[in-house]
Design a protein around this motif. Structure first.
Motif, PDB file in Angstrom:
ATOM      1  N   VAL A  19       0.854  -1.193   0.000  1.00  0.00           N
ATOM      2  CA  VAL A  19       0.000   0.000   0.000  1.00  0.00           C
ATOM      3  C   VAL A  19       0.890   1.244   0.000  1.00  0.00           C
ATOM      4  CG1 VAL A  19      -1.720   1.339   1.299  1.00  0.00           C
ATOM      5  CG2 VAL A  19      -1.937  -1.152   1.124  1.00  0.00           C
ATOM      6  N   GLY A  20       0.665   2.101  -0.973  1.00  0.00           N
ATOM      7  CA  GLY A  20       1.503   3.293  -1.123  1.00  0.00           C
ATOM      8  C   GLY A  20       0.916   4.498  -0.401  1.00  0.00           C
ATOM      9  N   LEU A  21       1.678   5.014   0.548  1.00  0.00           N
ATOM     10  CA  LEU A  21       1.199   6.165   1.323  1.00  0.00           C
ATOM     11  C   LEU A  21       1.723   7.470   0.705  1.00  0.00           C
ATOM     12  CD1 LEU A  21       1.739   4.537   4.823  1.00  0.00           C
ATOM     13  CD2 LEU A  21      -0.474   5.007   3.757  1.00  0.00           C
ATOM     14  N   ASP A  22       1.155   7.816  -0.450  1.00  0.00           N
ATOM     15  CA  ASP A  22       1.507   9.070  -1.140  1.00  0.00           C
ATOM     16  C   ASP A  22       0.521  10.128  -0.655  1.00  0.00           C
ATOM     17  OD1 ASP A  22       2.746   7.031  -2.504  1.00  0.00           O
ATOM     18  OD2 ASP A  22       2.113   7.675  -4.492  1.00  0.00           O
ATOM     19  N   THR A  23       0.566  10.432   0.600  1.00  0.00           N
ATOM     20  CA  THR A  23      -0.507  11.229   1.190  1.00  0.00           C
ATOM     21  C   THR A  23      -0.368  12.713   0.869  1.00  0.00           C
ATOM     22  OG1 THR A  23      -0.553   9.591   2.947  1.00  0.00           O
ATOM     23  CG2 THR A  23      -1.799  11.616   3.310  1.00  0.00           C
ATOM     24  N   ASP A  24      -1.371  13.206   0.142  1.00  0.00           N
ATOM     25  CA  ASP A  24      -1.343  14.572  -0.374  1.00  0.00           C
ATOM     26  C   ASP A  24      -2.305  15.419   0.477  1.00  0.00           C
ATOM     27  OD1 ASP A  24      -1.625  16.879  -1.871  1.00  0.00           O
ATOM     28  OD2 ASP A  24      -1.671  15.821  -3.803  1.00  0.00           O
ATOM     29  N   THR A  25      -1.767  16.460   1.109  1.00  0.00           N
ATOM     30  CA  THR A  25      -2.620  17.312   1.956  1.00  0.00           C
ATOM     31  C   THR A  25      -3.891  17.760   1.241  1.00  0.00           C
ATOM     32  OG1 THR A  25      -0.842  18.875   1.446  1.00  0.00           O
ATOM     33  CG2 THR A  25      -1.320  18.513   3.766  1.00  0.00           C
ATOM     34  N   GLU A  26      -3.760  18.043  -0.052  1.00  0.00           N
ATOM     35  CA  GLU A  26      -4.925  18.554  -0.796  1.00  0.00           C
ATOM     36  C   GLU A  26      -6.007  17.504  -0.972  1.00  0.00           C
ATOM     37  OE1 GLU A  26      -4.086  21.060  -4.036  1.00  0.00           O
ATOM     38  OE2 GLU A  26      -2.813  22.227  -2.693  1.00  0.00           O
ATOM     39  N   LYS A  27      -5.635  16.249  -0.841  1.00  0.00           N
ATOM     40  CA  LYS A  27      -6.632  15.190  -1.074  1.00  0.00           C
ATOM     41  C   LYS A  27      -7.165  14.588   0.224  1.00  0.00           C
ATOM     42  CE  LYS A  27      -4.980  13.954  -5.656  1.00  0.00           C
ATOM     43  NZ  LYS A  27      -4.014  13.088  -6.325  1.00  0.00           N
ATOM     44  N   LEU A  28      -6.800  15.172   1.361  1.00  0.00           N
ATOM     45  CA  LEU A  28      -7.315  14.662   2.636  1.00  0.00           C
ATOM     46  C   LEU A  28      -8.826  14.873   2.713  1.00  0.00           C
ATOM     47  CD1 LEU A  28      -4.942  15.799   5.545  1.00  0.00           C
ATOM     48  CD2 LEU A  28      -5.077  13.571   4.431  1.00  0.00           C
ATOM     49  N   PRO A  29      -9.546  13.947   3.365  1.00  0.00           N
ATOM     50  CA  PRO A  29     -10.979  14.193   3.597  1.00  0.00           C
ATOM     51  C   PRO A  29     -11.154  15.508   4.359  1.00  0.00           C
ATOM     52  CG  PRO A  29     -10.361  11.954   4.250  1.00  0.00           C
ATOM     53  CD  PRO A  29      -9.093  12.670   3.925  1.00  0.00           C
ATOM     54  N   ALA A  30     -12.248  16.192   4.079  1.00  0.00           N
ATOM     55  CA  ALA A  30     -12.474  17.535   4.625  1.00  0.00           C
ATOM     56  C   ALA A  30     -12.282  17.616   6.147  1.00  0.00           C
ATOM     57  CB  ALA A  30     -13.870  18.015   4.244  1.00  0.00           C
ATOM     58  N   HIS A  31     -12.770  16.602   6.860  1.00  0.00           N
ATOM     59  CA  HIS A  31     -12.711  16.688   8.331  1.00  0.00           C
ATOM     60  C   HIS A  31     -11.286  16.563   8.874  1.00  0.00           C
ATOM     61  CE1 HIS A  31     -12.573  12.347   7.849  1.00  0.00           C
ATOM     62  NE2 HIS A  31     -12.317  12.204   9.125  1.00  0.00           N
ATOM     63  N   LEU A  32     -10.328  16.146   8.033  1.00  0.00           N
ATOM     64  CA  LEU A  32      -8.931  16.033   8.504  1.00  0.00           C
ATOM     65  C   LEU A  32      -8.047  17.161   7.966  1.00  0.00           C
ATOM     66  CD1 LEU A  32      -8.243  12.190   8.148  1.00  0.00           C
ATOM     67  CD2 LEU A  32      -8.653  13.485  10.259  1.00  0.00           C
ATOM     68  N   LYS A  33      -8.565  17.876   6.991  1.00  0.00           N
ATOM     69  CA  LYS A  33      -7.751  18.833   6.238  1.00  0.00           C
ATOM     70  C   LYS A  33      -7.095  19.892   7.123  1.00  0.00           C
ATOM     71  CE  LYS A  33      -8.276  19.323   1.341  1.00  0.00           C
ATOM     72  NZ  LYS A  33      -9.229  19.456   0.278  1.00  0.00           N
ATOM     73  N   ASN A  34      -7.848  20.428   8.042  1.00  0.00           N
ATOM     74  CA  ASN A  34      -7.272  21.523   8.822  1.00  0.00           C
ATOM     75  C   ASN A  34      -6.829  21.124  10.220  1.00  0.00           C
ATOM     76  OD1 ASN A  34      -7.557  23.393   6.679  1.00  0.00           O
ATOM     77  ND2 ASN A  34      -9.762  23.370   7.085  1.00  0.00           N
ATOM     78  N   LYS A  35      -6.782  19.827  10.471  1.00  0.00           N
ATOM     79  CA  LYS A  35      -6.278  19.368  11.771  1.00  0.00           C
ATOM     80  C   LYS A  35      -4.754  19.332  11.721  1.00  0.00           C
ATOM     81  CE  LYS A  35      -8.060  16.167  14.322  1.00  0.00           C
ATOM     82  NZ  LYS A  35      -8.619  14.880  14.813  1.00  0.00           N
ATOM     83  N   PRO A  36      -4.090  19.795  12.792  1.00  0.00           N
ATOM     84  CA  PRO A  36      -2.618  19.836  12.747  1.00  0.00           C
ATOM     85  C   PRO A  36      -2.001  18.457  12.498  1.00  0.00           C
ATOM     86  CG  PRO A  36      -3.489  20.571  14.913  1.00  0.00           C
ATOM     87  CD  PRO A  36      -4.654  20.295  14.044  1.00  0.00           C
ATOM     88  N   ASP A  37      -2.629  17.417  13.052  1.00  0.00           N
ATOM     89  CA  ASP A  37      -2.084  16.087  12.823  1.00  0.00           C
ATOM     90  C   ASP A  37      -2.902  15.291  11.815  1.00  0.00           C
ATOM     91  OD1 ASP A  37       0.258  16.135  14.264  1.00  0.00           O
ATOM     92  OD2 ASP A  37      -0.824  15.854  16.153  1.00  0.00           O
ATOM     93  N   GLY A  38      -3.588  16.019  10.926  1.00  0.00           N
ATOM     94  CA  GLY A  38      -4.487  15.374   9.968  1.00  0.00           C
ATOM     95  C   GLY A  38      -3.811  14.305   9.124  1.00  0.00           C
ATOM     96  N   ILE A  39      -2.613  14.590   8.644  1.00  0.00           N
ATOM     97  CA  ILE A  39      -1.962  13.628   7.741  1.00  0.00           C
ATOM     98  C   ILE A  39      -1.542  12.366   8.479  1.00  0.00           C
ATOM     99  CG2 ILE A  39       0.043  13.252   6.268  1.00  0.00           C
ATOM    100  CD1 ILE A  39      -0.225  16.194   5.512  1.00  0.00           C
ATOM    101  N   PHE A  40      -0.970  12.551   9.667  1.00  0.00           N
ATOM    102  CA  PHE A  40      -0.589  11.352  10.415  1.00  0.00           C
ATOM    103  C   PHE A  40      -1.836  10.547  10.792  1.00  0.00           C
ATOM    104  CE2 PHE A  40       0.544   9.158  14.467  1.00  0.00           C
ATOM    105  CZ  PHE A  40       1.281   8.154  13.867  1.00  0.00           C
ATOM    106  N   GLU A  41      -2.908  11.225  11.180  1.00  0.00           N
ATOM    107  CA  GLU A  41      -4.137  10.502  11.525  1.00  0.00           C
ATOM    108  C   GLU A  41      -4.673   9.738  10.313  1.00  0.00           C
ATOM    109  OE1 GLU A  41      -7.036  12.711  13.812  1.00  0.00           O
ATOM    110  OE2 GLU A  41      -8.594  11.241  13.287  1.00  0.00           O
ATOM    111  N   PHE A  42      -4.600  10.389   9.148  1.00  0.00           N
ATOM    112  CA  PHE A  42      -5.014   9.720   7.905  1.00  0.00           C
ATOM    113  C   PHE A  42      -4.182   8.452   7.694  1.00  0.00           C
ATOM    114  CE2 PHE A  42      -4.598   9.058   3.303  1.00  0.00           C
ATOM    115  CZ  PHE A  42      -5.918   9.099   2.880  1.00  0.00           C
TER     116      PHE A  42
END
Lengths: 269, 269
Positions: A19-42
Motif C-alpha cells: 500500500v503506497g502512502l503518497d498522502t497529499d494534503t490537498e486530497k485529505l478528507p475535509a474533516h482532517l484537512k485543517n487538523k494539525p495532525d491530519g496527515i498522520f491521523e489519515f
C-alpha cells in the motif's frame, strides 16, 4: 527484513500487495484537512484499515518533503507506526557519489528504519553499493519505470548488446548485489516487457507500481512476473488511499485493498 | 534567480565558485560537535566567512536527511540564512513520475526556497518537466557525473547515434527546457569530455563538482568549459569547509575559497 521472512509472509497470506502512502494534503478528507495532525491521523487509519490485506507499505518521500520539517516528522511517525510484520519501503529514488549515498543509507535504513529504499541507477556502481552493505536491508533499483518517460532513456538500445538500457541496468546491478539485498522497480504499465525482465532477473523481487490510477493490469503482471517465491510486491497508492474522499475513507481503503488481495489469492496456487 | 542576475554576479565578482555545504556531524570541529545547534552554527560561520568569495551555495540534502527531522530543520535554517544575492542549490538528485516530481518541486523551490535542484534523468521527460515550470527556478540535470560509476551507464554507446548515453541526455533534456531554466551536472574529473559536452550544450550553465577532494582540475575545466557568459558554477565542498578541523575552521575556509576565487580571476578576461 530477511528475504525468507518476506517470502513466508507472502505465501502464508497469499498476498503480495504493497500500500503506497503518497498522502497529499490537498486530497485529505475535509474533516482532517485543517487538523494539525491530519496527515498522520489519515496514515494511521489507512494502516489500521489495510494491515490484514497487505504485506508492505511504501512511503513516497516527496509528499512529505513538500511540507518541509513537519513533513519529515510525519514521515518518521508513520514509519514508526507500521508494524515490523510488514515490509517498509522508503520510495525516495536516491543515488549520489559514494559518501553521499552512504548518508542516504543512514537516513533511510537507520534513522527512518525502513527495510528498503528505492534507488536511481544513473550514477552507477559506487552510487548503489552503499545501499547494499546493510544486513537484511534492500536497495530497490529503478529498472523499467511505469511512466511515459521510460521510453526517453531506459528503452534506448545500446550498441554493444543490441538491448535496451534498462536490461543492462538489471543485469549489471544484479551482479553488484544479490537476491537477498536487491530488488528492481518494473512498472505494471509495461506488462509486455515482463518476460524479458524475468529472463534477465528470474529470481529477484520486483516492486511493481502502476496498477490502478496508472492503468496497469494486476492479472497480467501476476501471470508474467511471478516466480517460484512469487517475487512480486505490487503497489497501489491512489486506488486505495483515495477510494473515498469522505469520513469513511478508511473503510473504503480497506475494501479496495481487500478486493486486490482477493484477486491475488487466485494467482497464488 | 534570473539567468541575467547570475551572469552579472559572476562577471562583476570574476567568480564562479559554489561552496558545497556537505556538513557531516562526524567532521565538525571538536568544540561544535556536542552542541545542539553545532551544525547550523558551523554552516552559519562558513557562509559568513565565504560570502565574498563565492556566488553560490550548494546544500547536499543527504547529509541533513541522515539526521532525520532535526536535519531537515537545519537545512531549512541554512537555506534561510544564505542571502538572496547568492544562487542557492539543493543538491538532491530527485526525479520521479510527474505528480511526485511536482511534490519535489514544491519541497525545494517553495518550502526550502532554493533557486535550483539537481535532478536525475533516468525516468525521462515527465519526471523532469515539473522542475521546469517555475519562473526563475532551475533544474540541474545529471549529465556526466564526477564519480567512477559514471562509466557504468552514462558512458555506454547508443546504437542509433553511436554516441554515449550522457550526450543524448544533454541533447534531449536541453530541448525540454531552455538556457534560462536548465543546467547540467558535468564532473570536473571528466575535463577531457568538456569539448564534447560544449558541442552539445554550448550555452547552458554547467554545475561542476569534483574539484578538490575528487581530484578535478580548476584550470582545465575553466579552459575547456567556459562560454561567453562563463556558464560554469564550480563546486568545492570538502576542500573548503574542512580546510581546518580546528576552531579556526571558518578562517581556513575563507582562505581556501579565496585561493580558488583568485585563481578564477585569472580565467575571466
Amino acid at each position: 527484513m530477511q528475504r525468507s521472512k518476506l517470502v513466508s509472509q507472502i505465501l502464508e497470506k497469499k498476498n503480495y500487495l504493497c500500500v503506497g502512502l503518497d498522502t497529499d494534503t490537498e486530497k485529505l478528507p475535509a474533516h482532517l484537512k485543517n487538523k494539525p495532525d491530519g496527515i498522520f491521523e489519515f496514515n494511521k487509519r489507512i494502516i489500521d484499515a489495510t494491515l490484514e490485506h497487505c504485506v508492505s507499505y511504501k512511503i513516497n518521500t516527496a509528499f512529505y518533503e513538500s511540507m518541509g520539517t513537519k513533513g519529515w516528522e510525519i514521515m518518521q511517525e508513520t514509519f514508526n507506526y507500521i508494524p515490523d510484520s510488514h515490509f517498509k519501503i522508503a520510495d525516495a529514488k536516491r543515488g549520489d557519489i559514494g559518501n553521499t549515498s552512504h548518508q542516504y543509507a543512514i537516513a533511510f535504513y537507520e534513522t527512518l528504519k525502513a527495510d528498503a529504499v528505492t534507488v536511481a541507477p544513473y550514477m552507477g556502481e559506487d552510487s548503489i553499493k552503499p545501499f547494499l552493505s546493510y544486513k537484511d536491508k534492500w536497495a530497490i533499483v529503478l529498472g523499467l519505470t511505469s511512466n511515459a518517460g521510460s521510453k526517453d532513456f531506459q528503452q534506448l538500445i545500446l550498441s554493444d548488446t543490441g538491448k535496451p538500457l534498462y536490461e543492462t541496468v538489471l543485469e549489471t546491478v544484479a551482479k553488484w548485489g544479490n537476491i537477498d539485498n536487491t530488488m528492481f522497480v518494473t512498472g505494471a504499465t509495461k506488462a509486455d516487457f515482463f518476460e524479458d525482465i524475468r529472463s534477465v532477473v528470474p529470481e529477484h523481487f520486483l516492486l511493481v507500481p502502476g496498477v490502478g490510477a496508472q492503468g496497469g493490469s494486476l492479472s497480467e503482471v501476476s501471470k508474467k512476473g511471478a516466480n517460484k517465491d512469487i517475487g512480486l510486491l505490487i503497489n497501489a497508492s491512489r486506488a486505495i488511499i483515495y477510494a473515498s474522499g469522505g469520513e469513511d475513507f478508511d473503510l473504503a481503503a480497506s475494501e479496495a485493498a481487500k478486493e486486490i488481495c482477493n484477486e491475488m489469492k487466485g494467482y497464488i496456487v
